[in-house]
Design an enzyme around this catalytic site. Sequence first.
Site, short mmCIF file in Angstrom:
data_model
loop_
_atom_site.label_atom_id
_atom_site.label_comp_id
_atom_site.label_asym_id
_atom_site.label_seq_id
_atom_site.Cartn_x
_atom_site.Cartn_y
_atom_site.Cartn_z
CG ASP A 93 -2.24 0.77 0.95
OD1 ASP A 93 -2.26 1.57 -0.01
OD2 ASP A 93 -3.21 0.61 1.72
CG ASP A 128 -6.21 5.17 -2.96
OD1 ASP A 128 -5.05 4.86 -2.60
OD2 ASP A 128 -7.22 4.69 -2.41
CB ALA A 196 -12.96 4.93 1.46
CB CYS A 279 -12.27 -23.08 16.57
SG CYS A 279 -10.98 -23.03 15.31
CB CYS A 281 -7.56 -23.80 14.29
SG CYS A 281 -7.20 -22.77 15.71
CB CYS A 284 -9.30 -23.92 19.04
SG CYS A 284 -9.35 -22.15 18.68
#
Length: 493
Positions: A93, A128, A196, A279, A281, A284
């Site tokens: 960015d 931008d 935005a 969860c 994963c 977890c």
Amino acid sequence: MRDHFEIRDHDAAGRIGRLEVPSAGVTVETPALLPVVNPNVLTVEPERLRTEFGAEMLITNSYIIRSTDRIRDRVLEEGLHDFLGFDGAIMTDSGSFQLAEYGDIDVTTAEILEFQRRIGSDVATPVDVPTPPDVDRERAERELATTERALADAEAADTGEMLVNAPVQGSTYPDLREAAGRHAAGTDLDVFPVGAMVPLMNAYRYADVVEAVTAAKRGLDPDCPVHLFGAGHPMMLALAVAMGCDLFDSAAYALMARDGRYLTVSGTDHLEELSYFPCSCPVCTEHDPADLRAGDDDTAERLLAEHNLHVTFEEIRRIKAAVREGTLLELVDRRARGHPAMLDGYRALLDHADQLEATDPVSKDAFFYTSHEAARRPEVGRHHDRLARLETPEDLLLTESKPPSTHDHDAVWRVKPPFGPFPRALSETYPLTAEVPERVDVAAQAAAAEGVRRLAETNPETAITLGHDGWAETALERVPDRVAVNDLRDLGR
Ligand code: GUN
Ligand code: ZN
């Protein structure tokens, strides 16, 4: 044809695609989630993002690198890929976000693009102007003109193989978003972020996100790869893909972890309030919330960030599978149940069902009617349009010489909410194979009534006999005079 993007599968306006990133020598499958890497704080090492989580691309901020003396020269010398230790594609960015936050930055598009090229970015961003929501129109137009000049500067810059973003702004004015999309698609730039959106997403204004994105998409070409800047909460990814977004970036995984927040596909929980981790994963399964609360803060933050990434990448895979199977809108429907604001987003999306219809496959495995919102899916409108064009089959043409008969099965249009009437010959074709609950709701009946109306309009000279299974009462109460209704059960279907 956009050179670097190829679309493989569609569902609603969502798609699975391949973004070729020449300077990185890789092709990234979309929808893709780009974890945000803060060059000063590597919460999770970039190499692990690739090997353990499956990130093919990440995003970092060239403006922060350029403004930080401690790292700038090192990144210039080593290049971004070696500095971060990541050999996938890297988007950077430009400092626009800092511009929006602090009102001013000390760099031009030409300078920051040159810097991004020197550090070896694969997808660069011009400066931008992220115009916030709800500003007056004059400001939105003025700042959009500045963004469009930045795109012109980017076209004029020597960017070599590096891809360049063409951000689409326009605040909360759909016509400006659409014009901005059309302008961006007219440049020779490569990737099209809708910008935005962060203030809207932070305020849970998902319906406004949908209005802005669908407007931008109307201006962009269908083959433009679209990035939804700042979107990375797993709850909203299915909705965003269904609108036609291909790339996402998640800072949420790390920012939320810093506040003790645990992301799920239906919202955000707080570590302090969790008794269990819902969860599977690695984080977890190896820990429970009490462990994390008892340990040191840095470890808890890192583990929460890892869980947050796992659920987010899992959701991306689930979304891709849904696009491939043609069940994306069913997934969006499920996600819409997690939060009323998501339901608003889904309903706003269905306001644009005609826009989704353009790319929605004509045939899929199954249509599941799982909520009354499904009565507004693109398949329903498409069926109605088809009724308005359908040449009435010979056996359904009831004129004076062939009066309707209650015992003539062939002379009866079948009716299935939410679609409405259809010739029996189509009963095994999508979407009329839909699975619809026995207890038909008012939305489905109203949609079926709309189908009857369209059919009657198309066949002004013929009598129409509808058959129904006893569940379309409301729909069939309001039918025009020329339409007779027979109960299919009486006909012994
Ligand atoms: N990150 C989040 N939103 C934006 C945006 O509108 N523009 C740029 N350049 N970066 C962003
Ligand atoms: Zn987990």
